[in-house]
Design an enzyme around this catalytic site. Sequence first.
Site, short mmCIF file in Angstrom:
data_model
loop_
_atom_site.label_atom_id
_atom_site.label_comp_id
_atom_site.label_asym_id
_atom_site.label_seq_id
_atom_site.Cartn_x
_atom_site.Cartn_y
_atom_site.Cartn_z
NE ARG A 122 -1.64 -1.50 3.53
CZ ARG A 122 -1.71 -1.47 4.99
NH1 ARG A 122 -2.93 -1.00 5.49
NH2 ARG A 122 -0.76 -1.73 5.94
NE ARG A 164 12.38 28.35 2.82
CZ ARG A 164 11.31 29.21 2.89
NH1 ARG A 164 11.29 30.31 3.34
NH2 ARG A 164 10.27 29.15 1.95
CE LYS A 208 15.12 26.45 13.81
NZ LYS A 208 15.91 27.34 13.06
CG HIS A 256 18.48 24.84 9.88
ND1 HIS A 256 16.96 25.00 9.36
CD2 HIS A 256 18.74 23.47 9.14
CE1 HIS A 256 16.75 24.10 8.50
NE2 HIS A 256 17.66 23.06 8.53
CE1 TYR A 264 13.32 25.28 9.27
CE2 TYR A 264 11.50 24.98 8.00
CZ TYR A 264 12.64 25.20 8.26
OH TYR A 264 13.20 26.03 7.24
CG ASP A 313 14.38 35.12 12.74
OD1 ASP A 313 15.08 34.05 12.78
OD2 ASP A 313 13.91 35.32 11.68
CE LYS A 367 15.03 37.19 9.12
NZ LYS A 367 14.02 36.41 9.60
#
Length: 190
Positions: A27, A62, A74, A121, A133, A144, A172
């Site tokens: 399956r 990122r 994380k 990260h 995450y 941040d 950013k």
Amino acid sequence: MIQQFQFEELDLKGAYIIKPFVAKDERGDFIKDYSEEVFKENGFDHELKEVFYTSSEKGVMRAIHFQRVKEQAKLVRCLTGKIFDVIVDLRKTSPTFGKWRGFYLSGDRKESLYVPEHFGHGYLVIEPSIVSYKCSEKFYGDLDDGIIWNDPDLGITWPLELVDHKIILSEKDKNLQSLGKFIGKITTNI
């Protein structure tokens, strides 16, 4: 076929590649990538506070993110697609401070990367991807922070050839600090 959880510690102490529980039959796959009980049995106290998902196109970068305080451990997993995931040790007393490691994570491999607190990260999207995450702390936008993706002191070897050297960065992420500036900040806060 059944695969049990497997935890492989990396040379940046506290970071792990984790193979999930997978039960496979005609399956398809049944996957359990987090179990509080199994994680505690293996020395992890990873209480989930928030779970995030990102959806990104090929070439999205990122950059190296972290929270200045209320740090987040994380558990990162690429659910679909493929990414080149990077962690950076930002623990000022660590013998591996400023060192980075990169890993290919994909929906096919199903592995997770455990990123401890006090690590940066980021990742480069090789194929359109959805990334999960599972965080041990809430996200606080005002806390941040990050380090620019191409910082020469870090010297991360991103596989840019896999995205035809075309990356997509947020405004950013284009304006993040260098590792040197970050070191200056932590030195003045001792």
